[in-house]
Scaffold this active site. Structure first.
Site, short mmCIF file in Angstrom:
data_model
loop_
_atom_site.label_atom_id
_atom_site.label_comp_id
_atom_site.label_asym_id
_atom_site.label_seq_id
_atom_site.Cartn_x
_atom_site.Cartn_y
_atom_site.Cartn_z
N GLN A 43 0.83 -1.22 0.00
CA GLN A 43 0.00 0.00 0.00
C GLN A 43 0.86 1.26 0.00
OE1 GLN A 43 -0.60 -2.68 1.88
NE2 GLN A 43 -2.76 -2.98 2.29
N ASP A 87 -7.46 0.97 12.01
CA ASP A 87 -8.62 0.19 11.54
C ASP A 87 -9.64 -0.03 12.63
OD1 ASP A 87 -6.33 -0.59 9.55
OD2 ASP A 87 -8.27 -0.97 8.60
N ASN A 116 -3.91 -1.66 13.39
CA ASN A 116 -3.60 -1.03 12.10
C ASN A 116 -2.76 -2.02 11.29
OD1 ASN A 116 -3.80 1.29 10.32
ND2 ASN A 116 -1.61 1.60 10.67
O1 MRU Z 1 -5.61 -3.70 4.28
P1 MRU Z 1 -5.91 -2.24 4.12
O2 MRU Z 1 -5.18 -1.61 2.98
O3 MRU Z 1 -7.39 -1.97 4.07
O4 MRU Z 1 -5.36 -1.57 5.46
C1 MRU Z 1 -5.49 -0.20 5.64
C2 MRU Z 1 -4.81 0.31 6.85
O5 MRU Z 1 -4.28 -0.43 7.64
C3 MRU Z 1 -4.89 1.78 7.11
O6 MRU Z 1 -3.78 2.22 7.81
C4 MRU Z 1 -6.14 2.07 7.95
O7 MRU Z 1 -7.28 1.52 7.35
C5 MRU Z 1 -6.37 3.51 8.17
S1 MRU Z 1 -6.86 4.31 6.69
C6 MRU Z 1 -7.27 5.91 7.00
#
Ligand code: MRU
Length: 353
Positions: free
Chosen positions: A197, A238, A248
């Site tokens: 990401q 999260d 997170n």
């Molecule tokens: O697996 P993902 O890409 O959905 O994980 C996202 C994260 O861990 C972000 O840091 C979290 O959702 C915060 S986004 C504002």
């Protein structure tokens, strides 16, 4: 939208939910048309849309799609069949509480009164959730920026930017707020194995919005702190437990330990919709594990010998004791604990603006 805020991952137009397909970035910028609730749940599960607030918003529009289908099929009996599609949306991913928060809010709105035009009501509520998210991100941006005086470089993990939200971002919203105030921070972005990401999404959106970004491999983060090249770590969340523990992206916990060791402030930026009042502490947060092929292969190429045993947890829990500050749209809680989180939950947003 300012020059530093050009990306919107979720849109509603022409009676259709449009999702920027984040699996394809940065190579391809393509929007996927989502016209029914099954496709919305599938898009969340398969990471077309990802990031806690963004999947909540997509799910809210998914509820509107469900209501449209059910009302067309069953007329006044649409409510009787609502449970199954809403459960499918909620179960699409387990960790980010924004998903169940948004679905529960949609359900409450739809079941609150006698709704003659349920689709119109659902769409209006989904749009409200979406707009509130962008508004809250801007508030958090301003609040977070006030913590960063004397800071010129920060480290972030995963993507907590426009792509992970309705727009503007949480952790990256703070960076955008600084940019809008004429202060361009240099953002070091962890690549964030295994889904990348940081490399694919954070680097893409910051570059596009004219904000300096430097990519590092995850293993370089501790050394970056040791060499004093950053003055703060900014991450999203999260799900936040009542005691302030933060779930997170996998690797966040290790960053928080390194940050504490090097006395670098570790700042979590998340809306109060990410706080789960039903969860007492981090140990009770469900942590998603994803398919092993996301770890042992990359773009169709094997990264390990066939048959290698692997473990692919995609979230971890950072204990509240390692968090320097929690920035929400309702204000900043320094050294969050149960009392601090409860105070945030009880606080009126209007008092902060
Ligand atoms: O697996 P993902 O890409 O959905 O994980 C996202 C994260 O861990 C972000 O840091 C979290 O959702 C915060 S986004 C504002």
């Amino acid at each position: 939208m300012s020059n530093h805020d050009s990306v919107r991952p979720v849109e509603w137009s022409d009676d259709t939910l449009w999702l920027l397909d984040q699996r394809l970035l940065p190579a391809e910028e393509k929007r996927l048309a989502v016209r029914d609730v099954a496709a919305a749940a599938d898009a969340i599960r398969s990471m077309v849309v990802r990031g806690a607030p963004a999947i909540g918003i997509a799910a809210a529009y998914g509820v509107a799609l469900a209501v449209r289908e059910l009302h067309a099929r069953a007329g006044a009996g649409w409510r009787d069949a609502l449970d199954a599609p809403l459960a499918a949306l909620t179960e699409a991913r387990p960790t980010a509480v924004n998903l169940s928060w948004a679905v529960a809010r949609m359900r409450r709105r739809l079941l609150a009164s006698d709704v003659a035009q349920p689709f119109a009501v659902a769409l209006e509520e989904a749009r409200r959730i979406h707009a509130e998210d962008v508004r809250d991100n801007r508030r958090m941006g301003t609040l977070g920026a006030s913590l960063l005086t004397g800071t010129d470089s920060v480290l972030t993990h995963c993507n907590a930017g426009s792509l992970a939200t309705g727009g503007y971002g949480t952790a990256l919203g703070v960076v955008r707020a600084c940019a809008e105030a004429g202060r361009l921070l240099n953002v070091y972005a962890d690549e964030t194995r295994p889904w990348l990401q940081g490399a694919r999404l954070t680097a893409w959106e910051l570059q596009r919005d004219g904000i300096p970004v430097t990519l590092i491999c995850d293993a370089a983060a501790a050394s970056l702190m040791q060499r004093r090249r950053i003055q703060a770590v900014l991450v999203g969340a999260d799900r936040i437990a009542r005691n302030g523990d933060v779930a997170n992206k996998i690797g966040t916990y290790g960053l928080a330990i390194a940050a504490r060791h090097h006395r670098v402030p570790f700042i979590v930026v998340a809306p109060t919709s990410t706080i789960d009042p039903a969860v007492a502490c981090g140990a009770d947060i469900p942590l998603e594990e994803r398919p092993l092929d996301e770890l042992v292969a990359l773009a169709g190429h094997d990264l390990a010998p066939a048959g290698t045993a692997a473990w692919n947890p995609v979230f971890d829990v950072t204990p509240a004791a390692l968090v320097s500050a929690l920035v929400t749209e309702r204000g900043v809680c320094r050294a969050p604990d149960r009392a601090g989180v409860d105070a945030l939950l009880g606080r009126d947003v209007a008092a902060v603006t």
